[in-house]
Scaffold this active site. Structure first.
Site, mmCIF file in Angstrom:
data_model
loop_
_atom_site.group_PDB
_atom_site.id
_atom_site.type_symbol
_atom_site.label_atom_id
_atom_site.label_comp_id
_atom_site.label_asym_id
_atom_site.label_seq_id
_atom_site.Cartn_x
_atom_site.Cartn_y
_atom_site.Cartn_z
ATOM 1 N N LYS B 103 8.082 58.016 33.561
ATOM 2 C CA LYS B 103 6.754 57.388 33.569
ATOM 3 C C LYS B 103 6.762 56.435 34.746
ATOM 4 O O LYS B 103 7.423 55.387 34.712
ATOM 5 C CB LYS B 103 6.477 56.631 32.261
ATOM 6 C CG LYS B 103 5.218 55.762 32.362
ATOM 7 C CD LYS B 103 4.927 54.959 31.110
ATOM 8 C CE LYS B 103 3.920 53.854 31.430
ATOM 9 N NZ LYS B 103 3.485 53.116 30.232
ATOM 10 N N GLY B 164 -1.581 46.377 27.153
ATOM 11 C CA GLY B 164 -1.435 45.399 26.072
ATOM 12 C C GLY B 164 -2.720 44.699 25.671
ATOM 13 O O GLY B 164 -2.703 43.839 24.789
ATOM 14 N N ALA B 190 -2.318 53.107 28.014
ATOM 15 C CA ALA B 190 -2.623 51.671 28.058
ATOM 16 C C ALA B 190 -4.048 51.361 27.626
ATOM 17 O O ALA B 190 -4.989 52.053 27.984
ATOM 18 C CB ALA B 190 -2.377 51.074 29.433
ATOM 19 N N GLY B 191 -4.160 50.313 26.849
ATOM 20 C CA GLY B 191 -5.463 49.786 26.460
ATOM 21 C C GLY B 191 -5.871 50.074 25.035
ATOM 22 O O GLY B 191 -6.741 49.393 24.490
ATOM 23 N N ASN B 212 1.719 51.617 22.770
ATOM 24 C CA ASN B 212 2.854 50.858 22.253
ATOM 25 C C ASN B 212 2.377 49.648 21.453
ATOM 26 O O ASN B 212 2.513 49.604 20.237
ATOM 27 C CB ASN B 212 3.746 50.404 23.422
ATOM 28 C CG ASN B 212 5.034 49.709 22.971
ATOM 29 O OD1 ASN B 212 5.179 49.274 21.833
ATOM 30 N ND2 ASN B 212 5.980 49.594 23.856
ATOM 31 N N THR B 213 1.737 48.699 22.155
ATOM 32 C CA THR B 213 1.398 47.426 21.529
ATOM 33 C C THR B 213 0.504 47.588 20.305
ATOM 34 O O THR B 213 0.677 46.862 19.307
ATOM 35 C CB THR B 213 0.706 46.507 22.549
ATOM 36 O OG1 THR B 213 1.496 46.463 23.738
ATOM 37 C CG2 THR B 213 0.557 45.095 22.015
#
Lengths: 84, 262
Positions: B103, B164, B190-191, B212-213
């Site tokens: 990545k 995040g 992301a997001g 992830n987050t």
């Protein structure tokens, strides 16, 4: 993390002590090879998920035991960590 | 009746087939058991990892040992700000994890964590030439995505919102445009903040979602991991099924003839 130099592996007595840089930290040049450097830091050279670069080039695991560390060398020892 | 969730709808990137269209990060969980439980609940087959200078030996269990055979690793170059650093990090990752998948993340600003397109494009070219399977994290910009694909990226991974942030997909029209035009799979990276946003990504045409987050920092990460799995699956099914066109006015679904009392 400091790396106490071991007798016999260090620079020639009387000469100006040589240094290397490991993960951004300057330390005395003591370990003769990459494998010895790892062992001196209690890192198992057989452990999965770690890699080593010497002077900006990745050294394959199989070559660690035979790769000498020259005075002034820059070594990066990395491992896989949690990430996104 | 055949199960609409047919196993004949695998995600294929660079010749590797996935049943799950959810890629999950490994950072920021309350503890490692929660992470493992969340991974299991998500159904993911590929997890991301960072490459960092080694900590004191014995400090913690190795991530590699922890994940074991549960999932493929997709190492990242998170935090790199130059193509040079990203390429070295990718090479270290290949050695550490035994995978040529990367990545690719090259950021231009530590606060915004926004991609540096110039360095990203350069690093993509170098890593493709070096035999890597490159999945670049990039802007939601169809021109940049096209350039990355033309350079040989195995997939493109446009951001839905800043890393995040949990803002969801800030520009869904552009993500849809990227999906419609991309010659390689599009992974929304992301997001994402919650499951409906993961579903939206899939409805817009994304091939997969990387997050992830949204899971690791949820009040109940394991339950959110299950929600994300369901969201991604629902969105994929909806995409395949084909949504109805939007109308400006009502359109009755019941028959207009035979009304009682008229």
């Amino acid at each position: 993390m400091t790396n106490p130099s071991s007798p016999g592996a260090g620079p020639v007595p009387g000469s100006r002590p040589a240094h290397i840089t490991v993960n951004g930290v300057r330390e005395p040049h003591a370990a003769p090879t990459l494998a010895a450097l790892l062992v001196a830091r209690d890192i198992d050279p057989a452990a999965r998920g770690i890699a080593v670069a010497l002077d900006g080039r990745v050294v394959p695991r199989a070559a660690w035991a035979d790769t000498p560390i020259a005075p002034g060398a820059t070594v990066e020892i990395v491992q896989a960590r949690p990430g996104g | 009746m055949t199960d609409p969730k047919t196993p004949s709808d695998p995600l294929v990137i660079a010749g590797r087939s996935f049943r799950s269209r959810l890629f999950l990060g490994t950072a920021g969980y309350p503890n490692r058991q929660v992470m493992l439980d969340a991974l299991a609940a998500s159904g993911t087959e590929m997890v991301t990892a960072a490459i960092r200078r080694i900590s004191l030996a014995g400090e913690e269990e190795s991530l590699v040992e922890l994940i074991g055979e549960r999932a493929h690793f997709l190492p990242n170059t998170a935090g790199c700000q130059t193509a040079r650093d990203a390429v070295l990090t990718a090479e270290l990752a290949r050695e550490a994890l035994g995978t040529s998948w990367i990545k690719l993340e090259v950021i231009g600003d530590r606060e915004l964590l926004y991609p540096d397109v110039e360095e990203l494009v350069r690093a993509t070219g170098e890593l493709v030439a070096a035999g890597f399977t490159v999945l670049p994290y990039c802007n939601d910009d169809p021109i940049v995505c096209r350039k990355l694909a033309d350079l040989g990226a195995a997939a493109v991974m446009p951001l839905g919102a800043p890393i995040g942030s949990g803002l969801g997909i800030c520009n869904p029209h552009m993500i849809e445009t990227i999906c419609n035009r991309s010659p390689v799979p599009v992974v929304l990276d992301a997001g994402i903040g919650t499951a409906s946003e993961a579903a939206l990504a899939m409805e817009l045409g994304c091939a997969a979602v990387l997050l992830n987050t949204a899971v690791s920092k949820a009040n109940d990460p394991v339950r959110m991991a299950a929600a994300m799995r369901a969201g991604v699956e629902a969105g994929r099914l909806a995409r395949l099924a084909g949504r109805i066109p939007r109308r400006r006015h009502a359109e009755p679904s019941s028959p207009q003839l035979g009304l009682v009392g008229t």
